[in-house]
Write a protein that holds these residues in place. Structure first.
Motif, mmCIF file in Angstrom:
data_model
loop_
_atom_site.group_PDB
_atom_site.id
_atom_site.type_symbol
_atom_site.label_atom_id
_atom_site.label_comp_id
_atom_site.label_asym_id
_atom_site.label_seq_id
_atom_site.Cartn_x
_atom_site.Cartn_y
_atom_site.Cartn_z
ATOM 1 N N PHE A 74 0.833 -1.209 0.000
ATOM 2 C CA PHE A 74 0.000 0.000 0.000
ATOM 3 C C PHE A 74 0.866 1.257 0.000
ATOM 4 O O PHE A 74 0.446 2.298 -0.482
ATOM 5 N N SER A 75 2.082 1.175 0.540
ATOM 6 C CA SER A 75 2.965 2.356 0.575
ATOM 7 C C SER A 75 3.291 2.850 -0.824
ATOM 8 O O SER A 75 3.319 4.061 -1.073
ATOM 9 N N LYS A 76 3.544 1.936 -1.751
ATOM 10 C CA LYS A 76 3.820 2.314 -3.143
ATOM 11 C C LYS A 76 2.619 3.057 -3.717
ATOM 12 O O LYS A 76 2.766 4.064 -4.414
ATOM 13 N N ARG A 77 1.434 2.576 -3.420
ATOM 14 C CA ARG A 77 0.229 3.210 -3.938
ATOM 15 C C ARG A 77 0.061 4.618 -3.373
ATOM 16 O O ARG A 77 -0.198 5.563 -4.109
ATOM 17 N N TRP A 78 0.209 4.761 -2.055
ATOM 18 C CA TRP A 78 0.056 6.086 -1.457
ATOM 19 C C TRP A 78 1.132 7.051 -1.927
ATOM 20 O O TRP A 78 0.847 8.215 -2.209
ATOM 21 N N SER A 79 2.353 6.606 -2.032
ATOM 22 C CA SER A 79 3.408 7.521 -2.485
ATOM 23 C C SER A 79 3.147 7.965 -3.919
ATOM 24 O O SER A 79 3.372 9.131 -4.265
ATOM 25 N N ARG A 97 3.839 11.301 5.868
ATOM 26 C CA ARG A 97 3.479 9.903 6.101
ATOM 27 C C ARG A 97 1.963 9.743 6.114
ATOM 28 O O ARG A 97 1.217 10.661 5.827
ATOM 29 N N PHE A 98 1.518 8.561 6.485
ATOM 30 C CA PHE A 98 0.100 8.276 6.659
ATOM 31 C C PHE A 98 -0.020 7.263 7.779
ATOM 32 O O PHE A 98 0.961 6.669 8.211
ATOM 33 N N TRP A 99 -1.235 7.091 8.246
ATOM 34 C CA TRP A 99 -1.482 6.119 9.308
ATOM 35 C C TRP A 99 -2.290 4.985 8.713
ATOM 36 O O TRP A 99 -3.228 5.218 7.946
ATOM 37 N N GLU A 100 -1.922 3.746 9.045
ATOM 38 C CA GLU A 100 -2.671 2.601 8.544
ATOM 39 C C GLU A 100 -2.956 1.621 9.665
ATOM 40 O O GLU A 100 -2.258 1.588 10.675
ATOM 41 N N HIS A 101 -3.999 0.864 9.450
ATOM 42 C CA HIS A 101 -4.416 -0.175 10.399
ATOM 43 C C HIS A 101 -4.881 -1.369 9.574
ATOM 44 O O HIS A 101 -5.762 -1.221 8.715
ATOM 45 N N LEU A 102 -4.310 -2.522 9.816
ATOM 46 C CA LEU A 102 -4.739 -3.751 9.155
ATOM 47 C C LEU A 102 -6.033 -4.222 9.803
ATOM 48 O O LEU A 102 -6.092 -4.429 11.013
ATOM 49 N N ILE A 103 -7.064 -4.379 9.008
ATOM 50 C CA ILE A 103 -8.356 -4.841 9.512
ATOM 51 C C ILE A 103 -8.234 -6.316 9.897
ATOM 52 O O ILE A 103 -7.810 -7.141 9.091
ATOM 53 N N ARG A 104 -8.624 -6.610 11.124
ATOM 54 C CA ARG A 104 -8.427 -7.956 11.683
ATOM 55 C C ARG A 104 -9.564 -8.930 11.389
ATOM 56 O O ARG A 104 -9.336 -10.118 11.212
ATOM 57 N N ASP A 105 -10.790 -8.422 11.381
ATOM 58 C CA ASP A 105 -11.938 -9.313 11.202
ATOM 59 C C ASP A 105 -13.139 -8.474 10.775
ATOM 60 O O ASP A 105 -13.037 -7.257 10.624
ATOM 61 N N GLU A 106 -14.274 -9.119 10.594
ATOM 62 C CA GLU A 106 -15.461 -8.415 10.104
ATOM 63 C C GLU A 106 -15.945 -7.348 11.091
ATOM 64 O O GLU A 106 -16.417 -6.282 10.687
#
Length: 160
Positions: A74-79, A97-106
């Protein structure tokens, strides 16, 4: 210099927050929206991803993306998106920069999905998500996921 450790899961769904430098409120300006839309489309043709939810606010944006099964970059995409927008507008207004969070579940996905769509209300820009034009809320309203009064500030806040 800090070393940022990012969660990387091929095919993962991620929540992002991206801000403007010094919180300059330019993101909802027409020229900026056009440049951002164009940059996203161009980036998606090179490195596909799905935009599951999105809200554009004056000085930041939130979104949920799902990446292809074999890709976690995703970093390549955002840059790329940030660089293309800056080039098109001949200015650098993004926070580095940006802040990201990996979604863990539904459940985590649903919470972030709703957070994105109620964010204009949270920031006092509107009283109902339906009143904010720069959001995927309208896509999900048409699909029957949300109702127009899903989150109405007047009825969802205890003002006493």
């Amino acid at each position: 210099m800090p070393r940022y450790v990012r969660a990387r899961q091929p095919g993962g769904t991620y929540f992002f927050t991206v801000t403007t430098r010094d919180r300059v409120p330019v993101l909802v300006d027409g020229a900026v929206r056009d440049a951002l839309r164009s940059a996203i489309r161009e980036t998606m043709t090179r490195w596909p991803f799905a935009i599951d939810a999105w809200v554009l606010l004056p000085d930041h944006l939130h979104c949920l993306w799902t990446l292809p099964e074999d890709d976690a970059d995703f970093s390549k995409r955002w840059s790329t998106i940030k660089r293309l927008v800056s080039q098109r507008l001949d200015t650098r207004f993004w926070q580095p920069r940006f802040w990201e969070h990996l979604i863990r579940d539904e459940r985590d996905r649903a919470a972030h999905f709703d957070y994105i769509h109620m964010n204009p209300v949270k920031h006092g820009l509107v009283q109902r998500p339906v009143d904010w034009p720069f959001s995927t809320f309208h896509r999900y309203l048409k699909a029957g996921v949300y109702s127009e009064d899903w989150f109405d500030l007047r009825t969802n806040l205890d003002l006493e």
